[in-house]
Design an enzyme around this catalytic site. Structure first.
Site, PDB file in Angstrom:
ATOM      1  CB  VAL A 171       4.673  -2.095   0.256  1.00  0.00           C
ATOM      2  CG1 VAL A 171       4.634  -2.354  -1.232  1.00  0.00           C
ATOM      3  CG2 VAL A 171       5.476  -0.850   0.570  1.00  0.00           C
ATOM      4  CG  ASP A 172       3.344  -7.359   1.529  1.00  0.00           C
ATOM      5  OD1 ASP A 172       3.671  -7.374   0.329  1.00  0.00           O
ATOM      6  OD2 ASP A 172       3.975  -7.972   2.407  1.00  0.00           O
ATOM      7  CB  ILE A 173      -1.615  -3.709   3.922  1.00  0.00           C
ATOM      8  CG1 ILE A 173      -1.380  -4.916   4.848  1.00  0.00           C
ATOM      9  CG2 ILE A 173      -2.984  -3.087   4.159  1.00  0.00           C
ATOM     10  CD1 ILE A 173      -1.318  -4.575   6.322  1.00  0.00           C
TER      11      ILE A 173
END
Lengths: 373, 373
Positions: free
Chosen positions: A166-168
């Site tokens: 999700v961050d990436i």
């Protein structure tokens, strides 16, 4: 030949992973990225693994950037920041919603004082909506965004995707907004605000899972198995595992021959895809009984030679030894490590210097001199 | 106000998911995307689920595009294609390496005849390197790219990420290359070629896993657990599961209180993070013994009210009922379904029309008239 974003200046106020990942790739493409850190530095400067006195984690996501430490609540540092803002094309931030406003650099202020600046914001749930203030970490959004409900063993619990997807992914969704706004601005249009939420990003990456649920066929956790075609799964070998994807009759026949069981194509349990789906546990056991006798490398070579779609389940050591990744400049040296390179291959663009992350405040004097602040 | 890519024309030769996903988001941002399909249409026009006579799968990844069916081996259709090429800014393709050359539209030909055209190519292993001809599907590259080795139950087999991460991720890595090349070309520079491989993309999304392996701490499959902080995991409830991420002392104390066991903060097994890591199975059993008594919604509300970082593991039905996603225009109507909207929120940009995918060859007459072909 420099990168296509040469001449584009990005002020980067982001921390940890999602934002730094986004701006790293802009730097890889030639943008000038000035990382504006709080006086204590980006939190990720303390993340393991370490190399010498530095965080290899930080270095791996901040290559090619410059660093200046600024206290955005102190008037002298704000004056410096505002000199930078006057020249910047893009400002990227991943504060919690509202923090930028409290600092006095909210969207309305920026639009009035720096009208050509493109503001790009990353947050957990977005700048709008009832959950905008809710806490968000990668794992929490993997849960709330649905991908964990689809990942893991059949009949088992939900599993995390084995990377901070999700961050990436949310950092990746910021790129086209920023760059499309830049394309438009070069054509004379005013700057836009760009805004991406981790939750929205996760949901946008679910392929057809929501549609399947609405069609009365809600997707389930299935390990590595495919619901409507067989054999498509990961099979244990003597030293690891290998994925086969050979439901097509000619591929299944070739796979059965490689496994020494050409008779499977006439076995009523395995005679066609429907039969194999109905007997998938028996088929998996039969395949693994053979495959456990030899190594992954053996089976990979044998299936590939027979034209059977297959792929070894490779771990990190396997990747680090891969000639293909080496040939693609995807394993770059960085302070005793090798880290992932830039997957965006453009003609005339050199691979980035993976060891070029800045120390905290490294560029203060140069930036002050350049911007007369 | 139209999208920031208004006036940009993209010729889209891509099929199925990775390429169409990339060009869909360009269309969402205002680009004109002309899908050049083979006479039989994109394969995904036959993928389930269906809606009426059409594939909902196809519709969900091809909104906002125009369609023309062209046989690129037939002289008359090649003439039409070349008229389109003369006006296009970008051409995107995901043929296997070498196919474009065989069609007579390889990079050298394009650079000579249409020098301002930006060519963007997606492939499994890339246009270069020893594996460039190897077969690639999403599942095979999830295996070979390492993420499956990190995903699944502790002690269990490798699991697939519950979405086509590699197809979608590689499509996402194509955006910045295309758009950066457009930014540069608007500044007068010549066109670049852009090239992305599924394998490279997967490896670039592994966060710090390769570094951990090199630091002597190779990452393992851990279900939803975090290796160095506890409790961080998914816990079963009466009707599902919920993720807690509360290793910080004040968060753990608050969680213990919500669970009715404030004494846990003094329990030698759970007294600090190191103790909890050493006793994580006991802690998980203790937490689940309580949490299985009530619903996910109950625990989510209770933990959130106490300031404990948490997130319910939501399935597709949960997402479709989420007020936050609705408020963010992330659930858009499409022919009896609701599908994911555009996560790239730009000021002045309207949500896309999710039901705007073309039928095969729908725009032939209009395109022939417009381009005089």
């Amino acid at each position: 030949m420099s990168g296509p974003l040469a001449g584009v200046m990005v002020l980067d106020l982001t921390r940890v992973l999602s934002g730094p990942y986004c701006t790293m790739m802009l730097a890889d493409l030639g943008a000038r990225v000035i990382k504006v850190e709080p006086p204590g530095g980006d939190d990720s400067r303390h993340f393991p693994p370490r190399t010498g006195g530095d965080s290899a984690y930080f270095m791996a996501f901040n290559r090619g950037k410059e660093s200046i430490a600024l206290d955005l609540t102190a008037p002298a540092d704000r004056a410096i920041f505002e000199r930078l803002l006057t020249t910047a094309d893009v400002m990227v931030e991943n504060f919690r919603p509202g923090v930028l406003d409290k600092l006095g650099y909210g969207p309305a202020v920026l639009a009035e004082r720096w009208p050509t600046l493109i503001l790009a914001s990353l947050s957990g749930f977005g700048q709008t909506g009832p959950d905008r203030g809710r806490m968000a970490y990668d794992l929490l959004i993997q849960a709330m965004g649905g991908v964990m409900s689809l990942t893991g063993e059949e009949g088992g619990g939900p599993a995390r995707v084995g990377t901070s997807l999700v961050d990436i992914g949310s950092g990746m969704f910021l790129w086209p907004g920023i760059l499309a706004a830049l394309v438009e601005r070069r054509g004379g249009a005013p700057a836009r605000r760009v805004e991406v939420a981790m939750l929205d990003s996760q949901v946008a990456m679910l392929e057809h899972a929501m549609m399947r649920a609405q069609a009365g066929d809600p997707p389930q956790r299935l390990g590595a198995r495919f619901p409507t075609a067989s054999p498509v799964d990961a099979y244990r070998t003597a030293d690891g595992a290998l994925v086969l994807a050979c439901p097509m009759p000619r591929h299944f026949a070739a796979a059965a021959a490689v496994l020494g069981h050409p008779e499977w194509v006439d076995d009523p349990r395995f005679v066609d895809n429907a039969a194999r789906l109905a007997n998938q546990a028996a088929l998996k056991a039969a395949i693994e009984a053979v495959m456990r006798e030899r190594t992954t490398a053996h089976w990979d070579a044998a299936f590939a030679a027979a034209g059977v779609p297959c792929g070894p389940v490779r771990n990190m050591a396997d990747l680090l030894a891969d000639p293909q990744l080496t040939a693609r400049e995807m394993l770059l040296p960085m302070a005793g490590f090798r880290v992932a390179g830039n997957p965006m291959k453009l003609s005339g663009l050199a691979a980035p210097d993976a060891a070029s992350a800045p120390t905290l405040d490294q560029h203060r004097a140069a930036l002050l001199a350049e911007f007369g602040a």
